[in-house]
Design a protein around this motif. Sequence first.
Motif, PDB file in Angstrom:
ATOM      1  N   ALA A 112     -26.087  31.588  23.334  1.00 41.67           N
ATOM      2  CA  ALA A 112     -25.664  32.209  24.594  1.00 41.67           C
ATOM      3  C   ALA A 112     -24.339  31.634  25.060  1.00 41.67           C
ATOM      4  O   ALA A 112     -23.474  32.359  25.568  1.00 41.67           O
ATOM      5  CB  ALA A 112     -26.732  32.013  25.658  1.00 41.67           C
ATOM      6  N   HIS A 113     -24.143  30.329  24.895  1.00 41.25           N
ATOM      7  CA  HIS A 113     -22.894  29.687  25.319  1.00 41.25           C
ATOM      8  C   HIS A 113     -21.714  30.243  24.536  1.00 41.25           C
ATOM      9  O   HIS A 113     -20.642  30.524  25.090  1.00 41.25           O
ATOM     10  CB  HIS A 113     -22.997  28.173  25.136  1.00 41.25           C
ATOM     11  N   LYS A 114     -21.904  30.437  23.229  1.00 40.85           N
ATOM     12  CA  LYS A 114     -20.846  31.002  22.388  1.00 40.85           C
ATOM     13  C   LYS A 114     -20.512  32.424  22.837  1.00 40.85           C
ATOM     14  O   LYS A 114     -19.343  32.801  22.936  1.00 40.85           O
ATOM     15  CB  LYS A 114     -21.303  30.995  20.927  1.00 40.85           C
ATOM     16  N   GLN A 115     -21.540  33.210  23.124  1.00 40.51           N
ATOM     17  CA  GLN A 115     -21.334  34.589  23.572  1.00 40.51           C
ATOM     18  C   GLN A 115     -20.647  34.634  24.935  1.00 40.51           C
ATOM     19  O   GLN A 115     -19.825  35.522  25.199  1.00 40.51           O
ATOM     20  CB  GLN A 115     -22.679  35.316  23.630  1.00 40.51           C
ATOM     21  N   LEU A 116     -20.958  33.679  25.802  1.00 43.55           N
ATOM     22  CA  LEU A 116     -20.315  33.612  27.110  1.00 43.55           C
ATOM     23  C   LEU A 116     -18.821  33.336  26.970  1.00 43.55           C
ATOM     24  O   LEU A 116     -18.004  33.920  27.677  1.00 43.55           O
ATOM     25  CB  LEU A 116     -20.969  32.514  27.959  1.00 43.55           C
ATOM     26  N   CYS A 117     -18.461  32.441  26.061  1.00 42.51           N
ATOM     27  CA  CYS A 117     -17.044  32.159  25.829  1.00 42.51           C
ATOM     28  C   CYS A 117     -16.328  33.403  25.309  1.00 42.51           C
ATOM     29  O   CYS A 117     -15.200  33.702  25.716  1.00 42.51           O
ATOM     30  CB  CYS A 117     -16.891  31.006  24.842  1.00 42.51           C
ATOM     31  N   GLU A 118     -16.989  34.133  24.409  1.00 47.65           N
ATOM     32  CA  GLU A 118     -16.403  35.365  23.871  1.00 47.65           C
ATOM     33  C   GLU A 118     -16.213  36.405  24.974  1.00 47.65           C
ATOM     34  O   GLU A 118     -15.187  37.082  25.036  1.00 47.65           O
ATOM     35  CB  GLU A 118     -17.318  35.930  22.779  1.00 47.65           C
ATOM     36  N   LEU A 119     -17.230  36.524  25.849  1.00 50.56           N
ATOM     37  CA  LEU A 119     -17.139  37.482  26.950  1.00 50.56           C
ATOM     38  C   LEU A 119     -15.995  37.130  27.892  1.00 50.56           C
ATOM     39  O   LEU A 119     -15.211  37.993  28.292  1.00 50.56           O
ATOM     40  CB  LEU A 119     -18.460  37.520  27.723  1.00 50.56           C
TER      41      LEU A 119
END
Length: 415
Positions: A112-119
Motif C-alpha cells: 500500500a505504501h508503494k502504491q501511495l507513492c505512485e499515486l
Amino acid sequence: MKNEKNNIRPHIVHSHDVHLDTDYTQWLVELKARYRSAQLKAAVKVNAEKLLFNWQLGRDLVQKKVEERWGSGVVEQVSLDLRNEFPGEKGFSATNLWYMKQWYLFYTTSEAHKQLCELSQQLLFSNGILSNKFLQLGGETSEAIQPRSNGEFLQQPVGEFPLPFAMVPWSHHLVILGKCDNSRKALFYIRQIIIEGWSRQRLQQAFTSQYYEQQGTALNNYDLILPDESGRLAAEITKTNYDFSFATVRSSIYSESELEDALCDNITHFLLELGNGFAFMGRQVEIPISGKDRFIDLLFYHIRLRCYVVVELKVTPFEPEYGTKLNFYVNAVNRYVKTSEDNPTIGLLICSQFNQEEVELSFEGVTTPLGVATYNGIKISDVLPSEDLLRQRVKQLEQELRLSRKLIHKITKND
C-alpha cells in the motif's frame, strides 16, 4: 492619540459621503471573491488537519498497543474522555476510533505504501492536481509525502500521513474502507474522488455498479490506435457492460429508437453511468454527406480526452456491419465536426451481446479507435392497469351486478 481614535470610530454614512462608481463595484467584487476563496482554503485546511489527527490517533492505537497496555476497554475510555473534553465535536465515538485504527492498518502495508507513492507522483506530475490542492492547503504538508526537486518521492517510513488523503472527506474514507478488500482498489477510488470531485452518493453509486471492475475492460483497439496516454485514458473510461436499470421501455420487444428515448429521458442517470467527463452533445445528430443526411445515434464530448465520442446503440447482438457503420460515423465526425484543437474521435458501440472473436476480426486493420460493450437492466413498464383504473373497473362491475340482479328479480316477479 485621541484624534487617531476619533478618526477610526464608526459613524453613520450619508449618501453625500460616498461616490460609488465602476471602480468601487469592481473592487467590491474582488473583495467578495477573495473572502470566498479564504473560506474555502480554511475549510480545506480544517479538513486536512482533522484527517491528520484521525491518522495519528489510529497510529497511536496501533503503535502503543493500547489494549495490551491499558486493557480491552481502553478505546471506549479514550472515546469517553475525548467526548467529555470536546462535547461539541463529532467523531469521537468508540466506533469511529476503531475505524481510525483500521484505516491506519489498511494503508501501512509495504504494498500500500508503494502504491501511495505512485499515486502521489501521478497526481502531482501527470495532472498537476496535487500541486493545486497543495496550494489550497497553504503549503503545509505536515507528515505528508514530499517530492524531491528531481521529481522522485522521498521513501519515508511506512505510516507517514499521505497528502492525497487530506483531499478526501472522512465520510468518503469510511465508505472506501467498508467496500474495498485491497489497497489498489481503494486507491483507485481515492484517485477518482480527487480528480473528479465525487460526492459520497456518487462514490456509493460507483460501488453499486462495480465501477472499478468495469473500468478499461470493454473490447476495443484504443491502446493500439491512440497515443499512449490517450489510449490508456480512452480504455479507462469504457466498461464491459453498462447498467441501464434507470431506463424503462413499454415491452420486452423494443426498438433502438425506444431504447434511445428511454436513455435520453433519463440523461442525467445515463451520464452518471457513462462516467465523469462526458458532455452530451445531442441525439440523432445530422451530418450531411454527399447529399445524404446521416444521423448519429448519440454524440458526446469527453472533457479529459478532449475528443468527440460517437455512441451507437443496438438492441441485438453484435454483427460485423455494426463496426463498419461505427467506423464510418467516427470518420465523418473527424472530417466535418472535429476541429484542430480536438483529439481524434473515438467510437463506442453498445449492443445486447457480442462474441469476442467476431469483434476482433471486425476491428482488424481498422485505423480508427473503436470499442464494443454490452448493456443490461432495462426495465419493462407494468403491463397491468393502474390501481385507480382497477378501482374504477371494480365499481363498474359492482354496478353492473346490481343492475343484473334487479333485472333478474323483475323478470322472476313478472313470471
